[in-house]
Every structure is written in C-alpha cells, then in structure tokens.
Design an enzyme around this catalytic site. Structure first.
Site, PDB file in Angstrom:
ATOM      1  N   ASP A  63       0.837  -1.196   0.000  1.00 26.67           N
ATOM      2  CA  ASP A  63       0.000   0.000   0.000  1.00 26.67           C
ATOM      3  C   ASP A  63       0.879   1.255   0.000  1.00 26.67           C
ATOM      4  O   ASP A  63       1.678   1.455   0.915  1.00 26.67           O
ATOM      5  CB  ASP A  63      -0.891  -0.034   1.254  1.00 26.67           C
ATOM      6  CG  ASP A  63      -1.847   1.137   1.310  1.00 26.67           C
ATOM      7  OD1 ASP A  63      -2.725   1.207   0.450  1.00 26.67           O
ATOM      8  OD2 ASP A  63      -1.702   1.987   2.204  1.00 26.67           O
ATOM      9  N   THR A  96      -2.943   5.229  -4.144  1.00 26.38           N
ATOM     10  CA  THR A  96      -1.928   5.951  -3.363  1.00 26.38           C
ATOM     11  C   THR A  96      -0.536   5.792  -3.963  1.00 26.38           C
ATOM     12  O   THR A  96       0.310   6.663  -3.811  1.00 26.38           O
ATOM     13  CB  THR A  96      -1.910   5.454  -1.908  1.00 26.38           C
ATOM     14  OG1 THR A  96      -1.849   4.038  -1.894  1.00 26.38           O
ATOM     15  CG2 THR A  96      -3.149   5.894  -1.170  1.00 26.38           C
TER      16      THR A  96
END
Length: 555
Positions: A63, A96
C-alpha cells in the site's frame, strides 16, 4: 556587501541556502527518488516492501500510503510526496502508489523542458491547462453505473485488491466489503453516501483469511464485567449509558463526624441503597444488556449479575455511537434518564473467545446502520495487510456509491487521455503546448510501469496500446497477470473514476508547487548545550574519562 565594504549579515549563522536551478533540481530529485522507490509495487505483479522502524517493528505492505508513512522521510520536498499519498488515501482510499508515480514523472518531464530553456511558470500554466482538459476527457470516457449494482461493485473491489498480498481471497473479501457498505449506505436528495466510520474493523490473528466475517451489528473488544453475569442474551434489550454506575463524589470537600459503629453502618447501607436503586431503574426499563461508557462499581456489578443483566464498561465513544446506529438505542447521560423507548434491539449478544481475548458480539440487529468486520489471518502481518486491503476495497465501493462512474483499469484510461491531450496540444499556442504534450507523456508512466512490473517490454506494450486506441479500442490496456495487451472492460477490471480524478489533481498540484520554488532557506539545526546536563562534565554520567563507566578507554 555594503557600500563601505562591510558584509551585511541577514540570515542567522549556520543557515543553508540554495537558489535558482540548484534549489529546484534538489527538490525535484528528492521527490523523484521517493517516486522511484515505490514504483515497483504498482499493479498485480508489483512487489511488496518490508519496512522496519526504529523500534524493530516490521510492516510488510504493498500500500503506497503505508509505505511512505512508515519510511522516515527527511527531505522537505520528499515529505510532499508523503502528503499527496496521504491525501489520496483520505479522499478516495485507493491509487496511493499511482499518485506519487505520476507526480514524479510530471517533475521528470518538467526537467526536460527546463533544459530546453522553457520557464517554470510556462510549464506550470501548461500543466494546469492539461489537467483541466484531462478531467474533461476522463468524465467523457467514464461509464455511468447504478450505485447499488452488486456486480459492478464486485468488479471494482476485486480490481482494488488484485495487487495485494491477499489477492487469492479477493472475491471473498470483496463480497464482505460490498455487504458492509450497502448496509450502511444512506440515500439523500437522490444521491447515496456511506460513512466508512460506521464499518468497524476488528482484527485478531489466528485462523485463515477466509475466516473473516461480517457481523450485522458490532464486535466490541471488551469482556463482560462480572463472572456471575450471563455470557449470552437472546432477543436482547440494549441500554447505552454515558455515565458511571457509581456513587458520585461531591465536588466540594466536607467532613462528617461518625461517633458509633451504627452510624457508620447507616452510611454504608445508604450507599448500598443508592446503588441498588440504580440497578432497579435499569431493570425497570427491561434492559438485559447494559453497555456503559464509564465505570461500573463492584457492588453494582454484583446486583446486575443477580438480576441477570449482562454488562460491559469503559467502551470507546466511537463504539457507543456505532452501537446506537446499529441497535437503534439512544445514548443516555444518566441512569435516571433511561426509558424503555431509549433501548435498542439485537437478536443475540454473546461473549466469545477469539484467540486469547474475549470479545462481545452484538448480532442480528434489524436494520443496522453500523456493522463490524472481524478480520482473521495466519500471522499478525497478514492480518494487518488484510486490513489495509479491506480498507481499499471499502473505499472504492464507497467511491462508486458516492459518484457512480467507473473506468476500466490496466492503464487504458491513461493511454486514452494522453492520446486526446496530444490532439488538444496541437491547438494550444505558445510554449504551453510543449508542457501539455509532456503532461500526456507523463501520465503514460502508469501503463509503462505496469508493463515493467509484469516483466514485459514497456516500449512494445506502450506502442501496441497506443495503436489500438488510435483504432478506437477505448479500453485496450495491460493485463499484468497474462502479460499482454487486452480489452480491460472484457476482463472486468474496473476502477472508480473518482480515484483517477483525485490522483491527477493531487499529482499536478504538488508537482507545480515544487516547480514554483526557486529558493530554499534552511535554518540551522539546534545544537544540544555543550557539556550535557548540569553537574556532569563532558555530558556523561559522573564525568568519567573516556565516556565509559569506571573510566574505561573508548572502544
């Protein structure tokens, strides 16, 4: 220098200053290094990063926002990359990594233009114009969907989790996420919205990822306060209390003279009577489960247990709010205010042991506007990463519910936007056209990186995608799993339009901000006082020579 030849000192001693080209190059380089560091984790074939903090705690993740948050970034320009990634996470929850990769590439293309003597202000204007045009194109090519179309939401959620550690179980997790968001989604003025704070995620290592469950109610990380209380309540009437079940201390101090044991006993009896009345008031409302935000006196616990009421104390405020939404109960501020209308309902309230801990499950609420997901997994690392993946899935479903427009993935929208931007650049006059076409080149970094990470030749893949888009194949993109160019809509790879739009906006804003800086003035770092703490020469305990206990020579 002044006229008299004396130096004029304006900045404090030790201040560092870099100007013009040096300042800009330093900033761009720092931002691009961050971008390069997380580039390899993009897409279904992206790699994970292992991050070890100063305490030795390990995080394994794919992530982007988590990676940047865990890295201890020092350079001010690099910190901006961390900020845009965090903004992307807060706003739309996905993309992201993409936003940082695009920002890094926009800066790289700006350097090429500056080398050709194009002024940064011209580049900034061109980039902003290109971004506005890109948003229009994105809106034109997006597909409008029904915000409650489970099939489409499932495709979007599966795409968001394709690159994660738990991608093998993405169908299972996606189903849970969709059920959760659709349960709490509310319609107002013809549009839908979902507050993800009302999806409470609890995690407990143990079991497997497929043991993750959705509870139509709440899981509270607390246990029943008294051993004598029932551990299970069927068709429970729930009372929520934001007050302590104790005899309140007076705010002012006073003294009481007690002469005899009988008087002492009378005081104790009176206190017991007050506590007993509290419990009777609770019982009179028919409450069988009492959940309290503050403390519960030992005596009250005993009385509640005798009455067969299940109770828990010191719940978090957020849990109380979620319980109110799930069970339909009202949070009251004193026992006296508790009435039958304020109670809520759950078909089953039960204390269960999960792993080493006991948790209270409030299940079977009629139409809960707050739900819980209990995540399980083989190790703590897997549970943490499963939580991050679930967060992305919940966010993309919420994005589509909020703004029901999607685009296909695999770099297809970027190729299409770049193609149309180049056509648009032909109509732009002046040097801005160079910046517009460089913007088009920059956003193609997404499909290029996907190809690199999938082990393909990026130039061949890009050429094939561009030629297929020119022929009118709108959703020709990169299938990273098969390593070939395919129709991404046919493969059911979809992403919310909101994610793409936010990434383009954030990346453009941060890169233009860095291009505008031409002077960095860094104040000198504060030095510790010489000699360390007072009374300790040399800053060492007892001023021992050599800085070692007992005056040992330094190693």
């Amino acid at each position: 220098m002044s006229a008299a030849g004396q130096p004029v000192i304006i900045l404090r001693e030790g201040t560092e200053r870099s100007r013009g080209r040096d300042a800009r190059t330093g900033n761009i380089m720092a931002a691009r290094i961050v971008s390069q560091a997380i580039k390899t984790s993009l897409g279904p074939k992206g790699m994970d990063k292992m991050l070890v903090d100063s305490f030795g705690d390990v995080t394994i993740t794919n992530d982007g926002a988590t990676m940047l948050k865990e890295m201890d970034v020092q350079h001010p320009a690099a910190k901006m990359m961390v900020e845009i990634s965090k903004t992307q996470d807060d706003e739309v929850g996905d993309g992201t990594t993409s936003v940082v990769v695009i920002a890094g590439e926009l800066l790289g293309k700006a350097v090429e233009l500056m080398d050709k003597k194009v002024h940064p202000t011209v580049i900034i204007d061109g980039y902003r114009e290109a971004q506005e045009q890109a948003m229009r194109i994105l809106d034109e090519i997006s597909i409008k969907v029904d915000p409650r179309d489970r099939e489409m939401l499932l495709k979007v959620a599966r795409t968001a989790m394709a690159s994660k550690l738990i991608s093998g179980h993405r169908g299972y997790i996606a189903d849970i996420a969709i059920d959760a968001v659709l349960q709490i989604a509310e319609e107002a003025d013809g549009s839908h919205d979902a507050d993800l704070d009302m999806v409470k995620v609890e995690k407990k290592p143990g079991g497997a990822v497929t043991d993750t469950v959705l509870i139509s109610g709440l899981v509270i990380d607390k246990e029943v306060v008294h051993d004598g209380m029932p551990k299970k309540a069927k068709d429970a009437r729930i009372g929520l209390l934001n007050a302590s079940m104790e005899v309140e201390k007076t705010e002012f101090s006073s003294k009481i003279h007690i002469e005899t044991p009988e008087e002492m006993q009378a005081y104790l009896d009176q206190e017991e009577q007050m506590l007993r009345e509290m419990v009777e008031k609770v019982r009179a409302t028919g409450v069988s489960v009492l959940l309290c935000q503050k403390g519960i006196d030992d005596m009250v616990q005993h009385f509640l247990a005798r009455e067969g009421v299940m109770a828990a104390r010191r719940l978090k405020k957020s849990d109380m709010e979620a319980l109110a939404k799930a069970t339909g109960a009202k949070v009251v501020n004193s026992v006296d205010e508790l009435t039958e209308e304020d109670t809520g309902y759950a078909s089953n309230v039960e204390e269960r042991k999960i792993g080493d801990d006991k948790m209270i499950f409030v299940e079977g609420c009629k139409n809960p506007k707050a739900v819980s997901i209990l995540i399980r997994g083989g190790t703590e690392r897997i549970v943490d990463e499963a939580e991050r993946s679930l967060h992305d899935a919940l966010c993309v479903i919420r994005d589509v519910v909020r703004e029901p427009k999607v685009v296909a993935g695999g770099g297809a929208p970027e190729i299409e936007i770049a193609r149309r931007l180049r056509e648009y650049a032909e109509k732009v006059v002046g040097r801005e056209r160079l910046a517009v076409s460089k913007f088009a080149d920059a956003i193609e970094v997404i499909p290029t990186t996907l190809a690199e990470n999938a082990g393909m030749d990026p130039i061949d893949a890009l050429s094939e995608m561009q030629s297929r888009h020119t022929k009118g194949e709108l959703w020709a993109g990169l299938d990273g799993l098969e390593g070939e160019v395919s129709d991404m809509a046919g493969l059911d790879v979809y992403e919310p339009m909101a994610v793409k739009a936010q990434a383009l906006k954030s990346a453009t804003e941060s890169s233009t901000m860095l291009l505008k800086i031409d002077d960095i003035i860094a104040a000198s770092k504060m030095k510790p006082p010489p000699g360390g703490p007072p009374g300790m020469p040399g800053g060492m305990p007892g001023g021992m020579p050599g800085g070692m206990p007992g005056g040992m020579p330094p190693m």
